[in-house]
Design a protein around this motif. Structure first.
Motif, short mmCIF file in Angstrom:
data_model
loop_
_atom_site.label_atom_id
_atom_site.label_comp_id
_atom_site.label_asym_id
_atom_site.label_seq_id
_atom_site.Cartn_x
_atom_site.Cartn_y
_atom_site.Cartn_z
N ILE A 85 0.85 -1.19 0.00
CA ILE A 85 0.00 0.00 0.00
C ILE A 85 0.89 1.25 0.00
CG2 ILE A 85 -1.78 1.27 1.26
CD1 ILE A 85 -2.50 -1.51 2.57
N THR A 86 0.65 2.13 -0.96
CA THR A 86 1.35 3.41 -1.02
C THR A 86 0.36 4.49 -0.64
OG1 THR A 86 2.74 2.57 -2.82
CG2 THR A 86 2.71 4.95 -2.49
N TYR A 87 0.71 5.28 0.37
CA TYR A 87 -0.21 6.31 0.87
C TYR A 87 0.58 7.55 1.28
CZ TYR A 87 1.07 5.11 5.70
OH TYR A 87 1.76 4.90 6.87
N ASP A 88 -0.14 8.58 1.72
CA ASP A 88 0.49 9.88 2.01
C ASP A 88 1.17 9.97 3.37
OD1 ASP A 88 -1.72 9.99 3.69
OD2 ASP A 88 -2.58 11.78 2.79
N GLY A 89 1.20 8.90 4.15
CA GLY A 89 1.87 8.92 5.44
C GLY A 89 0.96 9.25 6.62
N TYR A 90 -0.27 9.64 6.34
CA TYR A 90 -1.21 10.01 7.40
C TYR A 90 -1.97 8.78 7.88
CZ TYR A 90 -5.14 12.12 9.82
OH TYR A 90 -6.08 12.45 10.76
#
Length: 112
Positions: A85-90
């Motif tokens: 999963i690649t996400y914005d870190g939040y």
């Protein structure tokens, strides 16, 4: 006279070192965080997943609710698959936890 000149020269170098440096971008669009997790269930348009051992996300929560809409149609995800999963870190700290903006989800290991 030489001392004044040397002092002025040192002062110039010190002040030049105090100049404003370019700051790294803190734009949320440029921040991407990646982790792997195992799908534990697929129901009601979501996939509860558990981060793999050693993942930093595991320190935040042992369960994340991931919307299936972020999953590509093929191959079809199944319980036990490991996804990346690649996400914005939040990370929203509710239970099960949710992620901010999800950029991509890919299956990296199919269940047996």
């Amino acid at each position: 006279m030489k001392r004044i000149f040397l002092f002025a020269l040192c002062l110039v170098f010190v002040l030049a070192g105090c100049g404003q440096k370019e700051q790294p971008s803190t734009d949320a669009k440029s921040t991407k965080t990646v982790f792997q997790a195992t799908i534990t269930e697929i129901a009601n348009g979501t996939m509860p997943v558990t981060p793999v051992e050693g993942s930093l996300e595991l320190k935040s929560s042992d369960c994340f609710s991931i919307p299936i809409q972020n999953m590509p149609a093929s191959p079809e995800p199944k319980v036990g698959d490991v996804v990346e999963i690649t996400y914005d870190g939040y990370i929203q700290t509710i239970y099960p936890s949710t992620l901010g903006k999800i950029y991509s989800i890919t299956i990296v290991e199919k269940s047996k």
